[in-house]
Scaffold this active site. Structure first.
Site, PDB file in Angstrom:
ATOM      1  N   ASP A  50       0.748  -1.103  -0.189  1.00  0.00           N
ATOM      2  CA  ASP A  50       0.054  -0.073  -0.080  1.00  0.00           C
ATOM      3  C   ASP A  50       0.959   1.334   0.210  1.00  0.00           C
ATOM      4  OD1 ASP A  50       0.932   0.298   2.333  1.00  0.00           O
ATOM      5  OD2 ASP A  50      -0.730   0.104   3.576  1.00  0.00           O
ATOM      6  N   ASP A  95      -8.482  -7.282   0.018  1.00  0.00           N
ATOM      7  CA  ASP A  95      -7.674  -7.423   1.056  1.00  0.00           C
ATOM      8  C   ASP A  95      -8.290  -6.890   2.424  1.00  0.00           C
ATOM      9  OD1 ASP A  95      -7.247  -4.413   0.898  1.00  0.00           O
ATOM     10  OD2 ASP A  95      -6.004  -4.818   2.775  1.00  0.00           O
ATOM     11  N   CYS A 128     -13.766 -28.855   5.640  1.00  0.00           N
ATOM     12  CA  CYS A 128     -12.453 -28.001   5.350  1.00  0.00           C
ATOM     13  C   CYS A 128     -11.418 -28.838   5.236  1.00  0.00           C
ATOM     14  CB  CYS A 128     -12.277 -26.937   6.735  1.00  0.00           C
ATOM     15  SG  CYS A 128     -10.890 -25.897   6.176  1.00  0.00           S
ATOM     16  N   CYS A 161      -8.274 -27.672   5.421  1.00  0.00           N
ATOM     17  CA  CYS A 161      -6.953 -27.054   5.714  1.00  0.00           C
ATOM     18  C   CYS A 161      -6.126 -28.122   6.833  1.00  0.00           C
ATOM     19  CB  CYS A 161      -7.539 -25.777   6.541  1.00  0.00           C
ATOM     20  SG  CYS A 161      -7.675 -25.773   8.185  1.00  0.00           S
ATOM     21  N   CYS A 206      -8.024 -28.198  10.163  1.00  0.00           N
ATOM     22  CA  CYS A 206      -9.030 -29.108  10.250  1.00  0.00           C
ATOM     23  C   CYS A 206      -8.735 -30.630  10.127  1.00  0.00           C
ATOM     24  CB  CYS A 206     -10.149 -28.666   9.492  1.00  0.00           C
ATOM     25  SG  CYS A 206     -10.906 -27.003   9.783  1.00  0.00           S
ATOM     26  N   HIS A 239      -6.567 -21.507   9.711  1.00  0.00           N
ATOM     27  CA  HIS A 239      -7.841 -21.946   9.260  1.00  0.00           C
ATOM     28  C   HIS A 239      -8.698 -20.929   8.547  1.00  0.00           C
ATOM     29  CE1 HIS A 239     -11.717 -23.619   9.018  1.00  0.00           C
ATOM     30  NE2 HIS A 239     -11.962 -22.417   9.535  1.00  0.00           N
TER      31      HIS A 239
END
Lengths: 376, 376
Positions: free
Chosen positions: A89, A271, A309, A311, A314, A340
């Protein structure tokens, strides 16, 4: 370079080609403020979480460790070991929200560092120089982020100054990209639309900056306290005036529902600190709704956060363990919960892309919008 | 079951067989106080760091989340997703160092929880019951950790009580291991030698507990403020009286030099918070000596912490980045620095084992002892 692959009404499926790889859009960028993701996640962890673009903050890195330090270390990619696209930014948002005792002139802004109170001057040229030293893939133009609500007169003046600053940013970046020793001589520049909540200012500003042929266009200054519907209305006013062949970035947004609504209105890039910040407090996004892992009912519940999920969290840990870690103040809780939520966001964007590919985004939005906001 | 593979003078190379896998000794156990390694390291990270045994704290897990919660979640292995051996301490050390307002009787100790002040009673039976609920691979006997320095009379009395407690621990564990629904019916029990810095008390106590035929023997109550040479002398007094066919564990020790000296005197197993605690402050162990990553000279130094180290941190990150993360208070610094130090310790133990295998431990010790303690 942005390639528009497909549309469904105003929603867009595209790809954005950079010298650090291709970004499939719509995409969500993961925020690494001071060149590190909050919650002890590394660049490798980001890859694993399906992140396409890392976002770093110019203001933070300028005050610590200093952008010349990062340049001497080979730029942000070498420094952080992240090899994908990085967006920085401009520092504008932080200068106007974090820094103290700021003073705005045509040249730029003088402010006191939030770390040591040191007086710093930042204008369009300085912002471009810092971002050039950081060597990001995409630099953002230096703009003024006006507080909400704002007086019409001030908003208009500020908008005009932001346009003049954008022209200076473009010239300075061209100079820097051509200079010897530049970390990334192919650095891209996105302009930022401002105008507070005034539709006419927003439209006029967007038309004006579209003429400057930048590499991408952002909508800034939203999600700063205005009602959600006002934000959606402004997006709807602005996106039709954004060049079709350029990527469109809605800054600092937002919830899954916000993202669905913005994609519907033609936004490609997002974002937000929300997934990581919420995770740190135990608020987790799942395919069934929002889970608060602090809840007593999970004390002995060893089922995963989200049974649907994939991930790493999980697949390995039960809610009872994660709850214990959070209650005990163990740093590991921050890491696993943030992992997660970032995974959830990045895979949610993948689902949006697939829905667009299959021309069923409207159905997908209808199905998900309410569900994902429900506390379970 | 412990198998002594080889000796070099008093130093021993062995293997310790458990129902959760074989531990090659000498070995260093990594401390996961509340079922999590400080610095956001998970069980999978421990595996990657070469850890063989994870150590958890009975006292901490009893007060939060509660050992019955852990039992209902399937025991510590299921809870933490660590599948290797787990050793739980008895809670004794924490009861005597962390808890408040303690009151010692023959039955056990009444104390106030350091979290909420709640009154808790713990004696040998309670400690065994908690450790049984946690389902660790190895349970430690409940002992009194006497403050240093201690009066001879008190030390002697305490030693005798600790022996009586040990007999009660053994009986209670036999009962628990045979009871239905026990998480780990093959839980092992280690006895702990005490006696403060009094060599005769230490020897008498060791002889006495050796008769009880436990699964392993620990030396407790050292590294609590006494001079290093006193610690080495006590170890030297005690190890010859420890059963040759049983594993020997020196609790809470120590620096690389401490470990070399204890291995030389016949110790097989170690644990210490030092590598993780020091890492969190930026003090890093390397093959060339101790690095303080806070040092200004590393501001633009992108070389790894240790050019000879194969850990994931040294393979990916430069000192300048790690220093920036630490200075910025980023959690990622904790994770990366702890990961390096744990890797260093575990691989240092591997080097010790290889030196013993090759009958060159004496040379290895001579070469490393001073070097590893030098600040560079």
């Amino acid at each position: 370079m942005f390639e528009l692959l497909k549309t469904e009404k105003s929603a867009r499926r595209g790809k954005f080609v950079t010298n650090r790889g291709i970004v499939q859009t719509p995409a969500f960028m993961n925020v690494a403020t001071a060149a590190a993701i909050k919650g002890a996640l590394s660049a490798q962890d980001l890859k694993q979480a399906g992140c396409q673009v890392m976002l770093c903050n110019t203001y933070h890195l300028h005050v610590r460790p200093g952008d010349t330090v990062v340049k001497d270390c080979g730029g942000l990619h070498t420094f952080t070991a992240w090899d994908g696209p990085i967006l920085t930014d401009s520092g504008g948002f932080q200068v106007f929200s974090l820094a103290q005792l700021r003073h705005i002139r045509e040249e730029g802004v003088t402010f006191a560092s939030h770390i040591d109170g040191k007086r710093i001057f930042m204008g369009p040229e300085e912002s471009m120089q810092i971002q050039s030293n950081l060597g990001s893939t995409i630099a953002m133009a230096f703009d003024e982020c006006v507080e909400n609500p704002a007086q019409y007169g001030y908003a208009k003046e500020s908008c005009e100054r932001t346009t003049r600053w954008l022209i200076r940013c473009k010239a300075e970046m061209a100079r820097l990209n051509a200079a010897p020793g530049t970390v990334n001589p192919e650095q891209l520049l996105f302009g930022i639309n401002q105008g507070c909540t005034y539709a006419d200012l927003r439209r006029d500003h967007m038309k004006r900056i579209a003429e400057l042929e930048l590499d991408g266009y952002a909508i800034g200054g939203l999600a700063v306290g205005e009602p959600t519907q006002v934000m959606y209305d402004i997006i709807e006013q602005v996106t039709p005036l954004m060049p079709t062949g350029k990527i469109r970035y809605l800054m600092g947004v937002g919830t899954p529902a916000n993202i669905l609504n913005a994609v519907e209105r033609g936004v490609d890039l997002f974002d937000c600190v929300m997934p990581s910040r919420n995770a740190r407090h135990g608020h987790l996004f799942t395919s069934h709704g929002i889970v608060n892992i602090n809840n007593q009912k999970y004390e002995r519940d060893m089922s995963p956060i989200d049974d649907a999920c994939g991930c790493p969290v999980c697949r390995q840990y039960g809610k009872a363990y994660l709850r214990h870690l959070l209650k005990s103040g163990e740093m590991l809780s921050q890491r696993l919960l943030v992992m997660h939520n970032l995974w959830f966001y990045n895979h949610f964007m993948e689902e949006i892309r697939t829905a667009l590919d299959q021309n069923r985004f409207a159905d997908f939005k209808r199905e998900k919008e309410k569900k994902l906001s429900t506390r379970i």
